[in-house]
Design a protein around this motif. Structure first.
Motif, PDB file in Angstrom:
ATOM      1  N   MET A   1       0.881  -0.996   0.125  1.00 30.95           N
ATOM      2  CA  MET A   1      -0.150  -0.065  -0.013  1.00 30.95           C
ATOM      3  C   MET A   1       0.627   1.321  -0.076  1.00 30.95           C
ATOM      4  O   MET A   1       1.855   1.129   0.763  1.00 30.95           O
ATOM      5  CB  MET A   1      -0.850   0.092   1.224  1.00 30.95           C
ATOM      6  N   THR A   2       0.599   2.193  -0.803  1.00 32.71           N
ATOM      7  CA  THR A   2       1.374   3.424  -0.918  1.00 32.71           C
ATOM      8  C   THR A   2       0.915   4.309   0.130  1.00 32.71           C
ATOM      9  O   THR A   2      -0.037   4.164   1.157  1.00 32.71           O
ATOM     10  CB  THR A   2       1.096   4.203  -2.121  1.00 32.71           C
ATOM     11  N   ASN A   3       2.115   5.237   0.412  1.00 32.95           N
ATOM     12  CA  ASN A   3       2.053   6.131   1.470  1.00 32.95           C
ATOM     13  C   ASN A   3       0.932   7.035   1.362  1.00 32.95           C
ATOM     14  O   ASN A   3      -0.039   7.450   2.373  1.00 32.95           O
ATOM     15  CB  ASN A   3       3.048   7.104   1.742  1.00 32.95           C
ATOM     16  N   ASN A   4       0.190   7.261   0.126  1.00 33.12           N
ATOM     17  CA  ASN A   4      -0.616   8.203   0.085  1.00 33.12           C
ATOM     18  C   ASN A   4      -2.102   7.473   0.516  1.00 33.12           C
ATOM     19  O   ASN A   4      -3.115   8.160   1.062  1.00 33.12           O
ATOM     20  CB  ASN A   4      -0.889   8.649  -1.511  1.00 33.12           C
ATOM     21  N   LYS A   5      -2.127   6.365   0.007  1.00 31.49           N
ATOM     22  CA  LYS A   5      -3.257   5.471   0.518  1.00 31.49           C
ATOM     23  C   LYS A   5      -3.477   5.473   1.711  1.00 31.49           C
ATOM     24  O   LYS A   5      -4.690   5.580   2.299  1.00 31.49           O
ATOM     25  CB  LYS A   5      -3.339   3.963  -0.302  1.00 31.49           C
ATOM     26  N   LYS A   6      -2.301   5.181   2.557  1.00 30.90           N
ATOM     27  CA  LYS A   6      -2.313   4.874   3.844  1.00 30.90           C
ATOM     28  C   LYS A   6      -2.678   6.479   4.583  1.00 30.90           C
ATOM     29  O   LYS A   6      -3.522   6.312   5.441  1.00 30.90           O
ATOM     30  CB  LYS A   6      -0.796   4.589   4.299  1.00 30.90           C
ATOM     31  N   LEU A   7      -2.162   7.353   4.233  1.00 35.39           N
ATOM     32  CA  LEU A   7      -2.666   8.823   4.817  1.00 35.39           C
ATOM     33  C   LEU A   7      -4.251   8.806   4.565  1.00 35.39           C
ATOM     34  O   LEU A   7      -4.749   9.506   5.329  1.00 35.39           O
ATOM     35  CB  LEU A   7      -1.974   9.757   4.121  1.00 35.39           C
ATOM     36  N   LYS A   8      -4.477   8.770   3.352  1.00 34.91           N
ATOM     37  CA  LYS A   8      -6.032   8.892   3.198  1.00 34.91           C
ATOM     38  C   LYS A   8      -6.648   8.102   4.114  1.00 34.91           C
ATOM     39  O   LYS A   8      -8.044   8.542   4.727  1.00 34.91           O
ATOM     40  CB  LYS A   8      -6.352   8.608   1.687  1.00 34.91           C
ATOM     41  N   ILE A   9      -6.474   7.012   4.060  1.00 37.58           N
ATOM     42  CA  ILE A   9      -7.282   5.881   5.187  1.00 37.58           C
ATOM     43  C   ILE A   9      -6.958   6.304   6.733  1.00 37.58           C
ATOM     44  O   ILE A   9      -8.251   6.467   7.422  1.00 37.58           O
ATOM     45  CB  ILE A   9      -6.771   4.334   5.038  1.00 37.58           C
ATOM     46  N   LEU A  10      -6.026   6.858   7.003  1.00 39.17           N
ATOM     47  CA  LEU A  10      -5.636   7.181   8.520  1.00 39.17           C
ATOM     48  C   LEU A  10      -6.369   8.439   8.614  1.00 39.17           C
ATOM     49  O   LEU A  10      -7.227   8.806   9.717  1.00 39.17           O
ATOM     50  CB  LEU A  10      -4.434   7.525   8.635  1.00 39.17           C
ATOM     51  N   ASP A  11      -6.438   9.764   7.529  1.00 38.56           N
ATOM     52  CA  ASP A  11      -7.134  10.922   7.650  1.00 38.56           C
ATOM     53  C   ASP A  11      -8.723  10.584   7.741  1.00 38.56           C
ATOM     54  O   ASP A  11      -9.330  11.165   8.778  1.00 38.56           O
ATOM     55  CB  ASP A  11      -7.183  11.652   6.552  1.00 38.56           C
ATOM     56  N   ILE A  12      -9.351   9.534   7.108  1.00 42.75           N
ATOM     57  CA  ILE A  12     -10.891   9.221   7.377  1.00 42.75           C
ATOM     58  C   ILE A  12     -11.122   8.433   8.690  1.00 42.75           C
ATOM     59  O   ILE A  12     -11.914   9.131   9.231  1.00 42.75           O
ATOM     60  CB  ILE A  12     -10.965   8.133   5.995  1.00 42.75           C
ATOM     61  N   LEU A  13     -10.030   7.902   8.984  1.00 38.88           N
ATOM     62  CA  LEU A  13     -10.222   7.217  10.402  1.00 38.88           C
ATOM     63  C   LEU A  13     -10.149   8.239  11.509  1.00 38.88           C
ATOM     64  O   LEU A  13     -11.052   8.152  12.281  1.00 38.88           O
ATOM     65  CB  LEU A  13      -9.135   6.028  10.671  1.00 38.88           C
ATOM     66  N   LEU A  14      -9.271   9.127  11.322  1.00 37.17           N
ATOM     67  CA  LEU A  14      -9.221  10.152  12.457  1.00 37.17           C
ATOM     68  C   LEU A  14     -10.229  11.030  12.495  1.00 37.17           C
ATOM     69  O   LEU A  14     -10.937  11.463  13.551  1.00 37.17           O
ATOM     70  CB  LEU A  14      -7.773  11.056  12.409  1.00 37.17           C
ATOM     71  N   LEU A  15     -10.910  11.509  11.257  1.00 38.98           N
ATOM     72  CA  LEU A  15     -11.923  12.347  11.075  1.00 38.98           C
ATOM     73  C   LEU A  15     -13.219  11.503  11.619  1.00 38.98           C
ATOM     74  O   LEU A  15     -14.197  12.088  12.413  1.00 38.98           O
ATOM     75  CB  LEU A  15     -12.156  12.750   9.579  1.00 38.98           C
ATOM     76  N   THR A  16     -13.397  10.310  11.176  1.00 41.57           N
ATOM     77  CA  THR A  16     -14.617   9.526  11.902  1.00 41.57           C
ATOM     78  C   THR A  16     -14.574   9.504  13.458  1.00 41.57           C
ATOM     79  O   THR A  16     -15.677   9.552  14.079  1.00 41.57           O
ATOM     80  CB  THR A  16     -14.555   8.350  11.514  1.00 41.57           C
ATOM     81  N   LEU A  17     -13.375   9.204  14.125  1.00 43.71           N
ATOM     82  CA  LEU A  17     -13.268   9.074  15.288  1.00 43.71           C
ATOM     83  C   LEU A  17     -13.472  10.291  16.283  1.00 43.71           C
ATOM     84  O   LEU A  17     -14.075  10.468  17.225  1.00 43.71           O
ATOM     85  CB  LEU A  17     -11.766   8.297  15.541  1.00 43.71           C
ATOM     86  N   THR A  18     -13.152  11.454  15.399  1.00 43.54           N
ATOM     87  CA  THR A  18     -13.274  12.884  16.062  1.00 43.54           C
ATOM     88  C   THR A  18     -14.769  13.174  16.288  1.00 43.54           C
ATOM     89  O   THR A  18     -15.156  13.595  17.156  1.00 43.54           O
ATOM     90  CB  THR A  18     -12.361  13.645  15.343  1.00 43.54           C
ATOM     91  N   VAL A  19     -15.392  12.771  15.071  1.00 45.46           N
ATOM     92  CA  VAL A  19     -16.736  12.979  15.007  1.00 45.46           C
ATOM     93  C   VAL A  19     -17.587  12.222  15.943  1.00 45.46           C
ATOM     94  O   VAL A  19     -18.337  12.781  16.833  1.00 45.46           O
ATOM     95  CB  VAL A  19     -17.393  12.758  13.569  1.00 45.46           C
ATOM     96  N   ILE A  20     -17.136  11.044  16.044  1.00 42.79           N
ATOM     97  CA  ILE A  20     -17.730  10.142  17.118  1.00 42.79           C
ATOM     98  C   ILE A  20     -17.564  10.699  18.627  1.00 42.79           C
ATOM     99  O   ILE A  20     -18.394  10.768  19.434  1.00 42.79           O
ATOM    100  CB  ILE A  20     -17.325   8.766  16.929  1.00 42.79           C
ATOM    101  N   ILE A  21     -16.307  11.170  18.807  1.00 39.92           N
ATOM    102  CA  ILE A  21     -16.118  11.964  20.137  1.00 39.92           C
ATOM    103  C   ILE A  21     -16.694  12.965  20.554  1.00 39.92           C
ATOM    104  O   ILE A  21     -17.476  13.039  21.559  1.00 39.92           O
ATOM    105  CB  ILE A  21     -14.365  11.917  20.194  1.00 39.92           C
ATOM    106  N   ILE A  22     -16.694  13.900  19.629  1.00 39.90           N
ATOM    107  CA  ILE A  22     -17.709  15.190  19.946  1.00 39.90           C
ATOM    108  C   ILE A  22     -19.108  14.589  19.832  1.00 39.90           C
ATOM    109  O   ILE A  22     -19.744  15.288  20.751  1.00 39.90           O
ATOM    110  CB  ILE A  22     -17.545  16.137  18.487  1.00 39.90           C
ATOM    111  N   ALA A  23     -19.707  13.778  19.015  1.00 46.36           N
ATOM    112  CA  ALA A  23     -21.253  13.326  19.405  1.00 46.36           C
ATOM    113  C   ALA A  23     -21.393  12.814  20.612  1.00 46.36           C
ATOM    114  O   ALA A  23     -22.395  13.010  21.293  1.00 46.36           O
ATOM    115  CB  ALA A  23     -21.577  12.174  18.047  1.00 46.36           C
ATOM    116  N   LEU A  24     -20.453  11.716  21.056  1.00 47.36           N
ATOM    117  CA  LEU A  24     -20.552  11.283  22.675  1.00 47.36           C
ATOM    118  C   LEU A  24     -20.504  12.305  23.646  1.00 47.36           C
ATOM    119  O   LEU A  24     -21.072  12.201  24.613  1.00 47.36           O
ATOM    120  CB  LEU A  24     -19.487  10.123  22.591  1.00 47.36           C
ATOM    121  N   ALA A  25     -19.376  13.392  23.411  1.00 44.98           N
ATOM    122  CA  ALA A  25     -19.472  14.384  24.336  1.00 44.98           C
ATOM    123  C   ALA A  25     -20.820  15.077  24.567  1.00 44.98           C
ATOM    124  O   ALA A  25     -21.132  15.371  25.614  1.00 44.98           O
ATOM    125  CB  ALA A  25     -18.428  15.196  24.058  1.00 44.98           C
TER     126      ALA A  25
END
Length: 111
Positions: A1-25
């Motif tokens: 897997m290339t670095n750009n694909k890894k970065l996109k996946i990690l960015d989506i995961l970080l954004l999703t987790l951040t939205v979930i944390i804000i919603a739970l708060a």
């Protein structure tokens, strides 16, 4: 897997987790009940996941900084400002200490 694909996946995961944390708060702030310890512990685990994933994202995005010659503070990978460099031994120690503090705070809040 290339670095750009890894970065996109990690960015989506970080954004999703951040939205979930804000919603739970928001849910916690509306509930104001004694039974919200489960939600609070879930927020704590998600916050730890965000710390771990963002540290891994930094290692993928900036592989050239390493060792004692690496700067302690580097520009943030996302957004404005500066961040602690986990590739510097002092920065890695600070990241571990901050993660331990986060764990202790959430354990105290749950108990």
């Amino acid at each position: 897997m290339t670095n750009n694909k890894k970065l996109k996946i990690l960015d989506i995961l970080l954004l999703t987790l951040t939205v979930i944390i804000i919603a739970l708060a928001v849910i916690i702030s509306f509930l104001h009940q004694d039974n919200n310890k489960v939600i609070l512990s879930l927020v704590g685990f998600l916050a730890l996941a965000v710390v771990g994933i963002s540290t891994y994202r930094y290692w993928v995005a900036y592989p050239e900084f390493s060792g004692l010659k690496a700067p302690l503070f580097v520009p943030k990978a996302v957004g404005l400002g500066w961040s602690i460099n986990p590739r510097n031994p002092i920065g890695l120690g600070l990241t571990i200490v901050l993660t331990a503090i986060l764990i202790i705070v959430f354990i105290q809040a749950i108990l």
